[in-house]
Scaffold this motif. Structure first.
Motif, PDB file in Angstrom:
ATOM      1  N   SER A  88     -51.449  19.867   8.323  1.00 23.97           N
ATOM      2  CA  SER A  88     -50.308  18.986   8.061  1.00 23.97           C
ATOM      3  C   SER A  88     -50.254  17.935   9.163  1.00 23.97           C
ATOM      4  O   SER A  88     -50.778  18.140  10.269  1.00 23.97           O
ATOM      5  CB  SER A  88     -48.999  19.788   8.028  1.00 23.97           C
ATOM      6  N   THR A  89     -49.644  16.808   8.854  1.00 20.50           N
ATOM      7  CA  THR A  89     -49.553  15.699   9.803  1.00 20.50           C
ATOM      8  C   THR A  89     -48.123  15.193   9.859  1.00 20.50           C
ATOM      9  O   THR A  89     -47.491  14.999   8.811  1.00 20.50           O
ATOM     10  CB  THR A  89     -50.488  14.546   9.388  1.00 20.50           C
TER      11      THR A  89
ATOM     12  N   THR B 243     -51.214  22.077  17.826  1.00 15.79           N
ATOM     13  CA  THR B 243     -50.831  20.700  17.527  1.00 15.79           C
ATOM     14  C   THR B 243     -51.734  19.765  18.324  1.00 15.79           C
ATOM     15  O   THR B 243     -52.253  20.143  19.385  1.00 15.79           O
ATOM     16  CB  THR B 243     -49.361  20.432  17.890  1.00 15.79           C
ATOM     17  N   ALA B 244     -51.904  18.552  17.808  1.00 18.48           N
ATOM     18  CA  ALA B 244     -52.775  17.587  18.480  1.00 18.48           C
ATOM     19  C   ALA B 244     -52.306  16.175  18.170  1.00 18.48           C
ATOM     20  O   ALA B 244     -52.154  15.815  16.994  1.00 18.48           O
ATOM     21  CB  ALA B 244     -54.226  17.774  18.044  1.00 18.48           C
ATOM     22  N   ALA B 245     -52.080  15.394  19.210  1.00 19.69           N
ATOM     23  CA  ALA B 245     -51.749  13.978  19.034  1.00 19.69           C
ATOM     24  C   ALA B 245     -53.037  13.185  18.841  1.00 19.69           C
ATOM     25  O   ALA B 245     -54.027  13.417  19.548  1.00 19.69           O
ATOM     26  CB  ALA B 245     -50.985  13.463  20.246  1.00 19.69           C
ATOM     27  N   ILE B 246     -53.041  12.245  17.887  1.00 16.11           N
ATOM     28  CA  ILE B 246     -54.262  11.508  17.585  1.00 16.11           C
ATOM     29  C   ILE B 246     -53.961  10.017  17.426  1.00 16.11           C
ATOM     30  O   ILE B 246     -52.819   9.606  17.227  1.00 16.11           O
ATOM     31  CB  ILE B 246     -54.938  12.022  16.302  1.00 16.11           C
TER      32      ILE B 246
ATOM     33  N   GLY C 273     -50.279   4.594  25.773  1.00 19.48           N
ATOM     34  CA  GLY C 273     -49.047   5.360  25.932  1.00 19.48           C
ATOM     35  C   GLY C 273     -48.410   5.852  24.651  1.00 19.48           C
ATOM     36  O   GLY C 273     -47.322   6.444  24.692  1.00 19.48           O
ATOM     37  N   VAL C 274     -49.052   5.649  23.502  1.00 22.36           N
ATOM     38  CA  VAL C 274     -48.477   6.107  22.232  1.00 22.36           C
ATOM     39  C   VAL C 274     -49.543   6.841  21.429  1.00 22.36           C
ATOM     40  O   VAL C 274     -50.738   6.809  21.747  1.00 22.36           O
ATOM     41  CB  VAL C 274     -47.913   4.929  21.399  1.00 22.36           C
ATOM     42  N   ALA C 275     -49.087   7.504  20.375  1.00 24.09           N
ATOM     43  CA  ALA C 275     -49.986   8.175  19.435  1.00 24.09           C
ATOM     44  C   ALA C 275     -49.524   7.860  18.021  1.00 24.09           C
ATOM     45  O   ALA C 275     -48.334   7.683  17.770  1.00 24.09           O
ATOM     46  CB  ALA C 275     -49.996   9.685  19.661  1.00 24.09           C
ATOM     47  N   ASP C 276     -50.456   7.775  17.104  1.00 21.70           N
ATOM     48  CA  ASP C 276     -50.127   7.457  15.721  1.00 21.70           C
ATOM     49  C   ASP C 276     -49.559   8.660  14.977  1.00 21.70           C
ATOM     50  O   ASP C 276     -48.622   8.527  14.192  1.00 21.70           O
ATOM     51  CB  ASP C 276     -51.369   6.955  14.976  1.00 21.70           C
ATOM     52  N   GLU C 277     -50.137   9.815  15.197  1.00 16.37           N
ATOM     53  CA  GLU C 277     -49.742  11.008  14.439  1.00 16.37           C
ATOM     54  C   GLU C 277     -49.861  12.237  15.326  1.00 16.37           C
ATOM     55  O   GLU C 277     -50.520  12.209  16.369  1.00 16.37           O
ATOM     56  CB  GLU C 277     -50.643  11.190  13.205  1.00 16.37           C
ATOM     57  N   VAL C 278     -49.230  13.308  14.867  1.00 17.53           N
ATOM     58  CA  VAL C 278     -49.404  14.618  15.486  1.00 17.53           C
ATOM     59  C   VAL C 278     -49.889  15.569  14.403  1.00 17.53           C
ATOM     60  O   VAL C 278     -49.206  15.773  13.393  1.00 17.53           O
ATOM     61  CB  VAL C 278     -48.100  15.139  16.119  1.00 17.53           C
ATOM     62  N   GLU C 279     -51.082  16.108  14.594  1.00 17.22           N
ATOM     63  CA  GLU C 279     -51.647  17.027  13.611  1.00 17.22           C
ATOM     64  C   GLU C 279     -51.142  18.441  13.854  1.00 17.22           C
ATOM     65  O   GLU C 279     -50.972  18.870  14.999  1.00 17.22           O
ATOM     66  CB  GLU C 279     -53.175  16.999  13.686  1.00 17.22           C
ATOM     67  N   ILE C 280     -50.938  19.157  12.758  1.00 15.27           N
ATOM     68  CA  ILE C 280     -50.389  20.510  12.806  1.00 15.27           C
ATOM     69  C   ILE C 280     -51.368  21.477  12.155  1.00 15.27           C
ATOM     70  O   ILE C 280     -51.905  21.195  11.080  1.00 15.27           O
ATOM     71  CB  ILE C 280     -49.029  20.591  12.070  1.00 15.27           C
ATOM     72  N   TYR C 281     -51.569  22.619  12.803  1.00 13.56           N
ATOM     73  CA  TYR C 281     -52.395  23.691  12.250  1.00 13.56           C
ATOM     74  C   TYR C 281     -51.546  24.953  12.197  1.00 13.56           C
ATOM     75  O   TYR C 281     -50.860  25.287  13.171  1.00 13.56           O
ATOM     76  CB  TYR C 281     -53.641  23.922  13.104  1.00 13.56           C
ATOM     77  N   VAL C 282     -51.603  25.656  11.049  1.00 18.29           N
ATOM     78  CA  VAL C 282     -50.730  26.803  10.834  1.00 18.29           C
ATOM     79  C   VAL C 282     -51.563  28.047  10.536  1.00 18.29           C
ATOM     80  O   VAL C 282     -52.783  27.986  10.346  1.00 18.29           O
ATOM     81  CB  VAL C 282     -49.742  26.534   9.679  1.00 18.29           C
TER      82      VAL C 282
ATOM     83  N   ALA D 116     -39.273  17.643  14.213  1.00 16.35           N
ATOM     84  CA  ALA D 116     -39.701  16.287  14.559  1.00 16.35           C
ATOM     85  C   ALA D 116     -38.527  15.342  14.753  1.00 16.35           C
ATOM     86  O   ALA D 116     -38.615  14.390  15.527  1.00 16.35           O
ATOM     87  CB  ALA D 116     -40.641  15.749  13.478  1.00 16.35           C
ATOM     88  N   GLY D 117     -37.448  15.578  14.044  1.00 14.91           N
ATOM     89  CA  GLY D 117     -36.262  14.734  14.230  1.00 14.91           C
ATOM     90  C   GLY D 117     -36.190  13.582  13.246  1.00 14.91           C
ATOM     91  O   GLY D 117     -36.995  13.451  12.319  1.00 14.91           O
ATOM     92  N   GLU D 118     -35.242  12.710  13.471  1.00 15.33           N
ATOM     93  CA  GLU D 118     -34.959  11.602  12.559  1.00 15.33           C
ATOM     94  C   GLU D 118     -36.122  10.600  12.524  1.00 15.33           C
ATOM     95  O   GLU D 118     -36.708  10.276  13.552  1.00 15.33           O
ATOM     96  CB  GLU D 118     -33.676  10.889  12.993  1.00 15.33           C
ATOM     97  N   GLY D 119     -36.399  10.133  11.319  1.00 16.39           N
ATOM     98  CA  GLY D 119     -37.440   9.116  11.136  1.00 16.39           C
ATOM     99  C   GLY D 119     -38.834   9.675  10.959  1.00 16.39           C
ATOM    100  O   GLY D 119     -39.768   8.899  10.718  1.00 16.39           O
ATOM    101  N   ALA D 120     -38.994  10.970  11.067  1.00 20.31           N
ATOM    102  CA  ALA D 120     -40.323  11.578  10.938  1.00 20.31           C
ATOM    103  C   ALA D 120     -40.621  11.931   9.483  1.00 20.31           C
ATOM    104  O   ALA D 120     -39.710  12.191   8.693  1.00 20.31           O
ATOM    105  CB  ALA D 120     -40.430  12.820  11.818  1.00 20.31           C
ATOM    106  N   GLN D 121     -41.878  11.914   9.141  1.00 13.38           N
ATOM    107  CA  GLN D 121     -42.339  12.305   7.815  1.00 13.38           C
ATOM    108  C   GLN D 121     -43.496  13.296   7.964  1.00 13.38           C
ATOM    109  O   GLN D 121     -44.202  13.289   8.971  1.00 13.38           O
ATOM    110  CB  GLN D 121     -42.809  11.084   7.013  1.00 13.38           C
ATOM    111  N   VAL D 122     -43.657  14.130   6.943  1.00  5.87           N
ATOM    112  CA  VAL D 122     -44.706  15.152   6.961  1.00  5.87           C
ATOM    113  C   VAL D 122     -45.616  14.939   5.759  1.00  5.87           C
ATOM    114  O   VAL D 122     -45.149  14.724   4.633  1.00  5.87           O
ATOM    115  CB  VAL D 122     -44.106  16.569   6.929  1.00  5.87           C
ATOM    116  N   TRP D 123     -46.899  14.988   6.012  1.00  3.43           N
ATOM    117  CA  TRP D 123     -47.912  14.859   4.967  1.00  3.43           C
ATOM    118  C   TRP D 123     -48.926  15.964   5.177  1.00  3.43           C
ATOM    119  O   TRP D 123     -49.552  16.049   6.231  1.00  3.43           O
ATOM    120  CB  TRP D 123     -48.580  13.481   5.057  1.00  3.43           C
TER     121      TRP D 123
END
Length: 433
Positions: free
Chosen positions: A71-72, A114-117, A238-247, A264-271
């Motif tokens: 998931s991302t 988790t991994a920031a990419i 200093g920024v990252a585009d996405e955070v990858e999730i492994y479950v 993730a909080g407000e403004g976040a989306q999950v794909w």
């Protein structure tokens, strides 16, 4: 004196004797063989098809999960108004404090990593050839955690050298004719900012690792770059585009959508991976059901030969039926004798079909390799199917339902001619004898 129990030994003996009778003795051995072979081929086709379909799905999912996140999490784009005009432009959503976000998401129960990419599109060129590629900026630890990427059996080079170069897919390496140690030029449309605007950025990197993820589209378009270098190359300091999730259980990834959104909080989306490949997997499941129904019809047609053979057997054995009835056999006993004749054919044909189906499924790789050799590689095209091989996965449930279907159909179609034999009047059967 009590009557013998149903399906006694003598009933099996008579049924087996009739089943093995020569044509000169009133038997129907030819029809029996046709029925047996038809059922065996039908069960073989059913088991082999289900195994190949299961293997294709398992391989397809494994290539997805072995080289992609389960998931991302990403931020929604933001609309920004200029200071002196009323113009509005959209700024891509990015994580400013991505380490903190990754740590917060890692605390969700069931999340293993988790991994920031960083992600970006580039044009890769070498040896007067070019190819469009997608760059993933990741850390060395995150790259080594991808089983399909760091598989020693399918990769070239040392993954530990990733920090001083880039890792590219085998498809890119093949199309651009590059090997370990060669230079690859990457051209990004969003490069250096100048007073005259943003100019394309052109950098040259050494190829230190070549991988094969088992998916044609991934190997042909994917490049991995160290995270810090990707931030600099794509102007994402200093920024990252996405955070990858492994479950823990990727098949149930939808269960993590709401917990990840809350974390993730407000403004976040999950794909997640099902969002991107769910329609294809649903199509595979539908095809599995359709193929099972179609091949079930073939088994039914083969089973109907049992009915034809038994009807002929009952007609030829009319005198024997009359004698057996006068000797004291009940209608039920005669029915069971001829039912066993059909059941023997169904059971033997089903067992033969299981053996042949299992052997076919276990050797499908060798069979496809032979077909590819005969057709010059046209039997299996990775650019069309996505994966490089046609695997087969034998599952107990698939074998069980194939066996259950074959036996059920064989037993059902046997009942009608067996009842006809049981209801035969012994007087009429012996009148002209």
């Amino acid at each position: 004196m009590s009557s013998p129990a149903p399906f006694s030994r003598y009933e099996f003996m008579i049924a087996w004797r009739y089943l093995r009778a020569r044509r000169a003795e009133g038997g129907v051995s030819v029809m029996t063989w046709i029925s047996l072979i038809g059922i065996a081929l039908g069960v073989m086709a059913l088991i082999a098809t289900l195994a190949v379909r299961a293997g294709f799905r398992a391989e397809f999912v494994d290539t997805i999960l072995g080289a992609n996140a389960h998931s991302t999490v990403y931020m929604m784009p933001q609309r920004v108004e200029t200071e002196f005009t009323d113009d509005v432009y959209v700024v891509p959503g990015r994580f400013q404090d991505y380490d903190a976000m990754a740590a917060r998401l890692a605390e969700v129960p069931g999340v293993t990593r988790t991994a920031a990419i960083i992600r970006g599109q580039v044009m890769a060129t070498a040896n007067d050839s070019s190819n469009v590629a997608e760059v993933y900026g990741v850390s060395l630890a995150d790259l080594k955690a991808m089983p399909r990427i760091v598989d020693p059996a399918t990769s070239t080079g040392n993954v530990e050298d990733f920090g001083r170069g880039i890792a590219i897919g085998s498809g890119i390496a093949r199309e651009l004719a590059v090997e370990i140690g060669d230079k690859l030029r990457l051209i990004a449309p969003e490069g250096a900012r100048t007073p005259f605007g943003t100019t394309p950025r052109v950098n040259t990197y050494e190829v230190t690792y070549i991988f094969s993820a088992g998916r044609y589209d991934i190997d042909r378009t994917r490049i991995y770059m160290p995270l810090a270098e990707a931030q600099s190359y794509f102007n994402r300091e200093g920024v990252a585009d996405e955070v990858e999730i492994y479950v823990t259980d990727p098949e149930q990834i939808d269960d993590w959508t709401l917990p990840l959104l809350r974390a993730a909080g407000e403004g976040a989306q999950v794909w997640n991976w099902r969002d991107s490949s769910g329609s294809f997997l649903a199509a595979l499941d539908m095809e599995d059901d359709v193929m099972f129904v179609i091949l079930s019809v073939l088994v039914l047609i083969a089973s109907m030969n049992i009915t034809s053979g038994l009807i002929m057997l009952v007609k030829n054995k009319g005198r024997d039926i009359g004698i057996l009835r006068t000797m004291g056999l009940t209608e039920g006993a005669v029915l069971r004798v001829f039912f066993l004749c059909g059941a023997f054919t169904g059971v033997i044909g089903t067992l033969a079909g299981v053996i042949l189906g299992v052997l076919l499924a276990l050797n499908v790789d060798s069979i496809m390799a032979g077909l590819n050799a005969l057709t010059g590689g046209g039997a299996w095209q990775p650019e069309v199917r996505g994966i490089y091989r046609l695997p087969a996965e034998l599952r107990a449930w698939d074998i069980f339902r194939a066996v259950a279907l074959s036996l059920a159909l064989s037993f059902i179609v046997t009942i009608f001619p067996a009842r006809r034999a049981a209801r035969m009047n012994p007087v009429e059967a012996l009148r002209y004898e």
